[in-house]
Scaffold this motif. Structure first.
Motif, PDB file in Angstrom:
ATOM      1  N   ALA A 106       0.851  -1.192   0.000  1.00 28.18           N
ATOM      2  CA  ALA A 106       0.000   0.000   0.000  1.00 28.18           C
ATOM      3  C   ALA A 106       0.888   1.243   0.000  1.00 28.18           C
ATOM      4  CB  ALA A 106      -0.888   0.002   1.244  1.00 28.18           C
ATOM      5  N   ASP A 107       0.332   2.341  -0.494  1.00 32.21           N
ATOM      6  CA  ASP A 107       1.075   3.610  -0.470  1.00 32.21           C
ATOM      7  C   ASP A 107       0.997   4.245   0.911  1.00 32.21           C
ATOM      8  OD1 ASP A 107       1.868   3.579  -3.167  1.00 32.21           O
ATOM      9  OD2 ASP A 107      -0.138   4.238  -3.772  1.00 32.21           O
ATOM     10  N   SER A 165      -4.900   9.861  -2.129  1.00 31.49           N
ATOM     11  CA  SER A 165      -6.011   9.102  -1.544  1.00 31.49           C
ATOM     12  C   SER A 165      -5.651   7.621  -1.546  1.00 31.49           C
ATOM     13  CB  SER A 165      -7.299   9.344  -2.349  1.00 31.49           C
ATOM     14  OG  SER A 165      -7.116   8.856  -3.659  1.00 31.49           O
ATOM     15  N   ASP A 166      -6.524   6.829  -0.969  1.00 35.17           N
ATOM     16  CA  ASP A 166      -6.388   5.369  -0.965  1.00 35.17           C
ATOM     17  C   ASP A 166      -5.066   4.911  -0.336  1.00 35.17           C
ATOM     18  OD1 ASP A 166      -7.524   2.860  -1.530  1.00 35.17           O
ATOM     19  OD2 ASP A 166      -6.292   2.641  -3.333  1.00 35.17           O
ATOM     20  N   LEU A 167      -4.624   5.646   0.682  1.00 32.31           N
ATOM     21  CA  LEU A 167      -3.352   5.300   1.335  1.00 32.31           C
ATOM     22  C   LEU A 167      -3.544   4.149   2.315  1.00 32.31           C
ATOM     23  CD1 LEU A 167      -2.070   8.901   2.246  1.00 32.31           C
ATOM     24  CD2 LEU A 167      -1.297   7.431   0.343  1.00 32.31           C
ATOM     25  N   GLY A 168      -2.493   3.326   2.440  1.00 34.71           N
ATOM     26  CA  GLY A 168      -2.487   2.312   3.491  1.00 34.71           C
ATOM     27  C   GLY A 168      -2.004   2.872   4.814  1.00 34.71           C
ATOM     28  N   ARG A 174      -9.903  10.831   5.326  1.00 33.70           N
ATOM     29  CA  ARG A 174     -10.366  10.709   3.928  1.00 33.70           C
ATOM     30  C   ARG A 174      -9.270  10.138   3.028  1.00 33.70           C
ATOM     31  NH1 ARG A 174     -12.707  15.665   5.062  1.00 33.70           N
ATOM     32  NH2 ARG A 174     -10.944  16.822   4.181  1.00 33.70           N
ATOM     33  N   ARG A 198      -7.332   4.580   2.977  1.00 31.87           N
ATOM     34  CA  ARG A 198      -8.348   3.601   2.597  1.00 31.87           C
ATOM     35  C   ARG A 198      -8.935   3.002   3.888  1.00 31.87           C
ATOM     36  NH1 ARG A 198      -4.431  -1.159   0.192  1.00 31.87           N
ATOM     37  NH2 ARG A 198      -4.261   0.357  -1.484  1.00 31.87           N
ATOM     38  N   GLY A 230      -6.822   1.572   6.795  1.00 35.11           N
ATOM     39  CA  GLY A 230      -5.502   2.212   6.792  1.00 35.11           C
ATOM     40  C   GLY A 230      -5.101   2.711   8.175  1.00 35.11           C
ATOM     41  N   ARG A 265      -8.299   3.785  10.427  1.00 38.76           N
ATOM     42  CA  ARG A 265      -9.608   4.069   9.840  1.00 38.76           C
ATOM     43  C   ARG A 265     -10.366   2.750   9.776  1.00 38.76           C
ATOM     44  NH1 ARG A 265     -11.558   6.890   4.108  1.00 38.76           N
ATOM     45  NH2 ARG A 265     -13.586   5.883   4.173  1.00 38.76           N
ATOM     46  N   ALA A 313     -12.664  -0.382   8.915  1.00 34.84           N
ATOM     47  CA  ALA A 313     -13.106  -0.948   7.632  1.00 34.84           C
ATOM     48  C   ALA A 313     -14.453  -1.615   7.827  1.00 34.84           C
ATOM     49  CB  ALA A 313     -12.087  -1.971   7.139  1.00 34.84           C
TER      50      ALA A 313
END
Ligand SMILES: C[S@@+](CC[C@H](N)C(=O)[O-])C[C@H]1O[C@@H](n2cnc3c(N)ncnc32)[C@H](O)[C@@H]1O
Length: 231
Positions: free
Chosen positions: A54-55, A113-116, A141, A144, A147, A219, A221
């Motif tokens: 993940a980023d 966005s969509d960061l780990g 936000r 992900r 994350g 965050r 899930a």
């Protein structure tokens, strides 16, 4: 670089301050992480939780030492920092890593966005308290679901103002924070707090001789265990 149109008024002073002290700051704090095994333990736990696929953004990456440490732990990480001087220095120190100029309050605007994972290691200490809820909401936000977020800061209630540092005129505020207050803000922003560490100052540290805190949060899930509400 002065004030950027539309940015909060504190940013220009923080940017100019770190531009002025980038080189001596880096030389002074280069070995700080090597002196702090408990900090390394939290960073290692963060790396294990996030994993290599993940980023990750190091938000307020400064000279990039923590960014490089996270890379060495197997993470796909890049740094952003408000100070172009710090970013230039981090690029020279770690030419294999990506560092960009940016405000940690603007991850969405920067298209991130969509960061780990996000690490904000001694960077939220420069954010005025009224802005913290918005910054944490932005981190939420940018992550992900599932994350992880890791924060590092000095413990206390005061704001220490410096108008001189390393022989340069600066206008820098360093805000101490209370772990309970930060944890409450994290929960308000939608995070679940995973762990809190408060440790004493380590011997030979160049940092202020104060307790230091790290908070790990996540965050949630979909499908996470929720406490059952009694009927
Ligand atoms: C105390 S240094 C910590 C640097 C690095 N995280 C470390 O631990 O070595 C704080 C850094 O946060 C950066 N910073 C402060 N406010 C910021 C903001 N709003 N957005 C991005 N970077 C910021 C500063 O330019 C500086 O490089």
């Amino acid at each position: 670089m002065g004030r950027v149109v539309g940015e909060p008024p504190d940013r220009a002073a923080t940017r100019a301050g770190y531009d002025a002290i980038a080189a001596p700051y880096t030389a002074t704090f280069r070995d700080e992480l090597a002196r702090a095994p408990l900090d390394r333990a939290l960073l290692a736990a963060f790396a294990e939780l996030v994993g290599p696929d993940a980023d990750v953004v190091d938000a307020g990456s400064g000279p990039g030492g923590v960014t490089a440490h996270l890379r060495d732990l197997g993470l796909r990480v890049r740094g952003i920092d408000l100070s172009p001087g710090m970013v230039a220095l981090a690029r020279r120190e770690h030419p294999d890593l990506v560092f960009d100029v940016g405000d940690l309050a603007d991850l969405g605007v920067l298209g991130i966005s969509d960061l780990g994972g996000i690490v904000a290691w001694y960077s939220l200490i420069h954010v005025p308290p009224a802005q913290l809820p918005g910054v944490l909401a932005g981190f939420h936000r940018a992550l992900r679901p599932g994350g992880h977020l890791l924060l590092g800061f000095q413990v206390g209630d005061d704001v220490v103002h410096h108008d001189e540092a390393f022989g340069h005129r600066v206008d820098l505020d360093f805000r101490r924070l209370r772990p309970d207050a930060v944890a409450a803000l994290l929960v308000e922003a939608g995070f679940a707090v995973t762990a809190r560490l408060v440790r004493e100052p380590v011997p030979d540290s160049r940092a202020p001789a104060l307790p230091q805190a790290a908070i790990l949060a996540r965050r949630p899930a979909a499908g996470d265990h929720q406490a059952e509400t009694p009927a």
